[in-house]
Design a protein around this motif. Structure first.
Motif, PDB file in Angstrom:
ATOM      1  N   GLN A  98     -18.254   6.430  -6.415  1.00 53.29           N
ATOM      2  CA  GLN A  98     -17.695   7.707  -5.959  1.00 53.29           C
ATOM      3  C   GLN A  98     -18.409   8.860  -6.642  1.00 53.29           C
ATOM      4  OE1 GLN A  98     -13.435   7.381  -6.654  1.00 53.29           O
ATOM      5  NE2 GLN A  98     -13.089   7.026  -4.476  1.00 53.29           N
ATOM      6  N   GLU A  99     -18.705   8.695  -7.913  1.00 57.46           N
ATOM      7  CA  GLU A  99     -19.385   9.756  -8.660  1.00 57.46           C
ATOM      8  C   GLU A  99     -20.774  10.029  -8.100  1.00 57.46           C
ATOM      9  OE1 GLU A  99     -17.922   7.068 -10.091  1.00 57.46           O
ATOM     10  OE2 GLU A  99     -16.147   8.059 -10.912  1.00 57.46           O
ATOM     11  N   ALA A 100     -21.518   8.965  -7.789  1.00 59.60           N
ATOM     12  CA  ALA A 100     -22.880   9.128  -7.277  1.00 59.60           C
ATOM     13  C   ALA A 100     -22.877   9.796  -5.899  1.00 59.60           C
ATOM     14  CB  ALA A 100     -23.590   7.780  -7.212  1.00 59.60           C
ATOM     15  N   LEU A 101     -21.977   9.371  -5.025  1.00 57.40           N
ATOM     16  CA  LEU A 101     -21.931   9.981  -3.689  1.00 57.40           C
ATOM     17  C   LEU A 101     -21.459  11.424  -3.786  1.00 57.40           C
ATOM     18  CD1 LEU A 101     -22.311   9.844  -0.673  1.00 57.40           C
ATOM     19  CD2 LEU A 101     -20.039   8.788  -0.482  1.00 57.40           C
ATOM     20  N   ALA A 102     -20.479  11.683  -4.625  1.00 59.23           N
ATOM     21  CA  ALA A 102     -20.006  13.061  -4.797  1.00 59.23           C
ATOM     22  C   ALA A 102     -21.144  13.964  -5.264  1.00 59.23           C
ATOM     23  CB  ALA A 102     -18.848  13.097  -5.796  1.00 59.23           C
ATOM     24  N   GLU A 103     -21.940  13.482  -6.186  1.00 62.38           N
ATOM     25  CA  GLU A 103     -23.074  14.274  -6.676  1.00 62.38           C
ATOM     26  C   GLU A 103     -24.070  14.539  -5.556  1.00 62.38           C
ATOM     27  OE1 GLU A 103     -26.731  13.754  -9.805  1.00 62.38           O
ATOM     28  OE2 GLU A 103     -24.794  12.926 -10.379  1.00 62.38           O
ATOM     29  N   ARG A 104     -24.334  13.531  -4.734  1.00 63.06           N
ATOM     30  CA  ARG A 104     -25.303  13.685  -3.638  1.00 63.06           C
ATOM     31  C   ARG A 104     -24.860  14.702  -2.595  1.00 63.06           C
ATOM     32  NH1 ARG A 104     -28.146   7.918  -2.175  1.00 63.06           N
ATOM     33  NH2 ARG A 104     -28.818   7.459  -4.292  1.00 63.06           N
ATOM     34  N   ILE A 105     -23.547  14.817  -2.388  1.00 61.36           N
ATOM     35  CA  ILE A 105     -23.079  15.757  -1.366  1.00 61.36           C
ATOM     36  C   ILE A 105     -22.600  17.074  -1.970  1.00 61.36           C
ATOM     37  CG2 ILE A 105     -22.506  13.892   0.218  1.00 61.36           C
ATOM     38  CD1 ILE A 105     -19.517  14.549  -0.323  1.00 61.36           C
ATOM     39  N   GLY A 106     -22.646  17.178  -3.297  1.00 62.43           N
ATOM     40  CA  GLY A 106     -22.344  18.447  -3.954  1.00 62.43           C
ATOM     41  C   GLY A 106     -20.876  18.791  -4.095  1.00 62.43           C
ATOM     42  N   VAL A 107     -20.035  17.770  -4.277  1.00 67.02           N
ATOM     43  CA  VAL A 107     -18.609  18.014  -4.505  1.00 67.02           C
ATOM     44  C   VAL A 107     -18.182  17.298  -5.779  1.00 67.02           C
ATOM     45  CG1 VAL A 107     -18.101  18.247  -2.033  1.00 67.02           C
ATOM     46  CG2 VAL A 107     -17.804  16.029  -3.140  1.00 67.02           C
ATOM     47  N   PRO A 108     -17.084  17.720  -6.387  1.00 66.73           N
ATOM     48  CA  PRO A 108     -16.568  16.996  -7.545  1.00 66.73           C
ATOM     49  C   PRO A 108     -16.087  15.603  -7.117  1.00 66.73           C
ATOM     50  CG  PRO A 108     -15.508  19.149  -7.329  1.00 66.73           C
ATOM     51  CD  PRO A 108     -16.308  18.922  -6.090  1.00 66.73           C
ATOM     52  N   PRO A 109     -16.173  14.611  -8.009  1.00 69.45           N
ATOM     53  CA  PRO A 109     -15.697  13.266  -7.665  1.00 69.45           C
ATOM     54  C   PRO A 109     -14.253  13.252  -7.166  1.00 69.45           C
ATOM     55  CG  PRO A 109     -16.961  13.186  -9.685  1.00 69.45           C
ATOM     56  CD  PRO A 109     -16.805  14.638  -9.331  1.00 69.45           C
ATOM     57  N   ALA A 110     -13.416  14.133  -7.709  1.00 66.42           N
ATOM     58  CA  ALA A 110     -12.014  14.175  -7.274  1.00 66.42           C
ATOM     59  C   ALA A 110     -11.901  14.542  -5.796  1.00 66.42           C
ATOM     60  CB  ALA A 110     -11.231  15.166  -8.128  1.00 66.42           C
ATOM     61  N   GLU A 111     -12.808  15.381  -5.301  1.00 63.29           N
ATOM     62  CA  GLU A 111     -12.765  15.750  -3.886  1.00 63.29           C
ATOM     63  C   GLU A 111     -13.168  14.577  -3.006  1.00 63.29           C
ATOM     64  OE1 GLU A 111     -14.299  19.234  -0.879  1.00 63.29           O
ATOM     65  OE2 GLU A 111     -14.325  19.573  -3.036  1.00 63.29           O
ATOM     66  N   LEU A 112     -14.196  13.844  -3.418  1.00 62.02           N
ATOM     67  CA  LEU A 112     -14.584  12.661  -2.651  1.00 62.02           C
ATOM     68  C   LEU A 112     -13.447  11.648  -2.650  1.00 62.02           C
ATOM     69  CD1 LEU A 112     -16.722  11.166  -0.997  1.00 62.02           C
ATOM     70  CD2 LEU A 112     -17.450  10.105  -3.130  1.00 62.02           C
ATOM     71  N   TYR A 113     -12.767  11.502  -3.773  1.00 65.38           N
ATOM     72  CA  TYR A 113     -11.612  10.602  -3.855  1.00 65.38           C
ATOM     73  C   TYR A 113     -10.570  11.022  -2.816  1.00 65.38           C
ATOM     74  CZ  TYR A 113      -7.332   8.447  -5.555  1.00 65.38           C
ATOM     75  OH  TYR A 113      -6.150   7.751  -5.628  1.00 65.38           O
ATOM     76  N   ARG A 114     -10.314  12.316  -2.702  1.00 65.43           N
ATOM     77  CA  ARG A 114      -9.330  12.803  -1.726  1.00 65.43           C
ATOM     78  C   ARG A 114      -9.781  12.495  -0.297  1.00 65.43           C
ATOM     79  NH1 ARG A 114      -8.890  16.918  -5.619  1.00 65.43           N
ATOM     80  NH2 ARG A 114     -10.374  18.265  -4.531  1.00 65.43           N
ATOM     81  N   TYR A 115     -11.074  12.619  -0.024  1.00 62.69           N
ATOM     82  CA  TYR A 115     -11.581  12.273   1.309  1.00 62.69           C
ATOM     83  C   TYR A 115     -11.309  10.802   1.614  1.00 62.69           C
ATOM     84  CZ  TYR A 115     -14.363  16.611   1.177  1.00 62.69           C
ATOM     85  OH  TYR A 115     -14.792  17.910   1.101  1.00 62.69           O
ATOM     86  N   GLU A 116     -11.519   9.950   0.622  1.00 64.11           N
ATOM     87  CA  GLU A 116     -11.299   8.520   0.822  1.00 64.11           C
ATOM     88  C   GLU A 116      -9.819   8.174   0.914  1.00 64.11           C
ATOM     89  OE1 GLU A 116     -13.447   6.032  -1.909  1.00 64.11           O
ATOM     90  OE2 GLU A 116     -15.389   6.736  -1.193  1.00 64.11           O
ATOM     91  N   GLU A 117      -8.968   9.092   0.526  1.00 65.21           N
ATOM     92  CA  GLU A 117      -7.520   8.881   0.617  1.00 65.21           C
ATOM     93  C   GLU A 117      -6.919   9.550   1.851  1.00 65.21           C
ATOM     94  OE1 GLU A 117      -5.604   6.841  -1.357  1.00 65.21           O
ATOM     95  OE2 GLU A 117      -7.599   6.229  -2.037  1.00 65.21           O
ATOM     96  N   GLY A 118      -7.752  10.186   2.676  1.00 60.99           N
ATOM     97  CA  GLY A 118      -7.273  10.727   3.934  1.00 60.99           C
ATOM     98  C   GLY A 118      -7.215  12.236   4.037  1.00 60.99           C
ATOM     99  N   ALA A 119      -7.681  12.952   3.011  1.00 63.65           N
ATOM    100  CA  ALA A 119      -7.694  14.412   3.085  1.00 63.65           C
ATOM    101  C   ALA A 119      -8.667  14.859   4.175  1.00 63.65           C
ATOM    102  CB  ALA A 119      -8.098  15.019   1.740  1.00 63.65           C
ATOM    103  N   GLU A 120      -8.406  16.018   4.732  1.00 63.86           N
ATOM    104  CA  GLU A 120      -9.290  16.566   5.761  1.00 63.86           C
ATOM    105  C   GLU A 120     -10.666  16.854   5.164  1.00 63.86           C
ATOM    106  OE1 GLU A 120      -9.427  20.368   8.767  1.00 63.86           O
ATOM    107  OE2 GLU A 120      -7.492  19.658   8.052  1.00 63.86           O
ATOM    108  N   ILE A 121     -11.692  16.530   5.934  1.00 68.32           N
ATOM    109  CA  ILE A 121     -13.068  16.722   5.474  1.00 68.32           C
ATOM    110  C   ILE A 121     -13.784  17.660   6.446  1.00 68.32           C
ATOM    111  CG2 ILE A 121     -13.816  14.610   6.659  1.00 68.32           C
ATOM    112  CD1 ILE A 121     -15.909  14.288   4.395  1.00 68.32           C
ATOM    113  N   SER A 122     -14.609  18.529   5.892  1.00 68.48           N
ATOM    114  CA  SER A 122     -15.349  19.460   6.743  1.00 68.48           C
ATOM    115  C   SER A 122     -16.468  18.714   7.471  1.00 68.48           C
ATOM    116  CB  SER A 122     -15.960  20.582   5.895  1.00 68.48           C
ATOM    117  OG  SER A 122     -17.023  20.083   5.111  1.00 68.48           O
ATOM    118  N   PRO A 123     -16.842  19.194   8.639  1.00 70.61           N
ATOM    119  CA  PRO A 123     -17.961  18.570   9.356  1.00 70.61           C
ATOM    120  C   PRO A 123     -19.242  18.557   8.517  1.00 70.61           C
ATOM    121  CG  PRO A 123     -16.781  20.047  10.818  1.00 70.61           C
ATOM    122  CD  PRO A 123     -16.218  20.253   9.437  1.00 70.61           C
ATOM    123  N   ARG A 124     -19.454  19.608   7.741  1.00 74.53           N
ATOM    124  CA  ARG A 124     -20.653  19.666   6.894  1.00 74.53           C
ATOM    125  C   ARG A 124     -20.654  18.541   5.870  1.00 74.53           C
ATOM    126  NH1 ARG A 124     -22.259  21.749   1.979  1.00 74.53           N
ATOM    127  NH2 ARG A 124     -24.427  22.400   1.893  1.00 74.53           N
TER     128      ARG A 124
END
Length: 87
Positions: free
Chosen positions: A19-45
């Motif tokens: 999660q940390e590596a992917l978050a870094e690649r897309i420019g978000v904090p790891p906690a935000e990527l975690y939220r995406y994987e838990e069903g939070a709304e994600i921007s098209p970008r």
């Protein structure tokens, strides 16, 4: 039809990224990527960035297709994902 959050997690795992590596690649904090994987709304970008980072076509995340289709294979699929993200 698979859920987008499940597809994000699957794509990350299949590409061997933490999660940390992917978050870094897309420019978000790891906690935000975690939220995406838990069903939070994600921007098209951000979804486009995840597609490029994991080498999956956008269709993989949106409707579950692409992983085994000609549009999702190899370098061509990665280029199409990158071009879709840039446009």
């Amino acid at each position: 039809m698979p859920r987008t959050d499940e597809q994000i997690r699957r794509a990350r795992r299949e590409s061997g990224l933490s999660q940390e590596a992917l978050a870094e690649r897309i420019g978000v904090p790891p906690a935000e990527l975690y939220r995406y994987e838990e069903g939070a709304e994600i921007s098209p970008r951000h979804l486009g960035l995840i597609a490029v980072a994991t080498g999956k076509p956008l269709s993989f995340f949106l409707d579950g297709t692409g992983a085994g289709s000609p549009n999702g294979r190899g370098v061509g699929g990665r280029l199409r994902a990158a071009l879709a993200w840039l446009s």
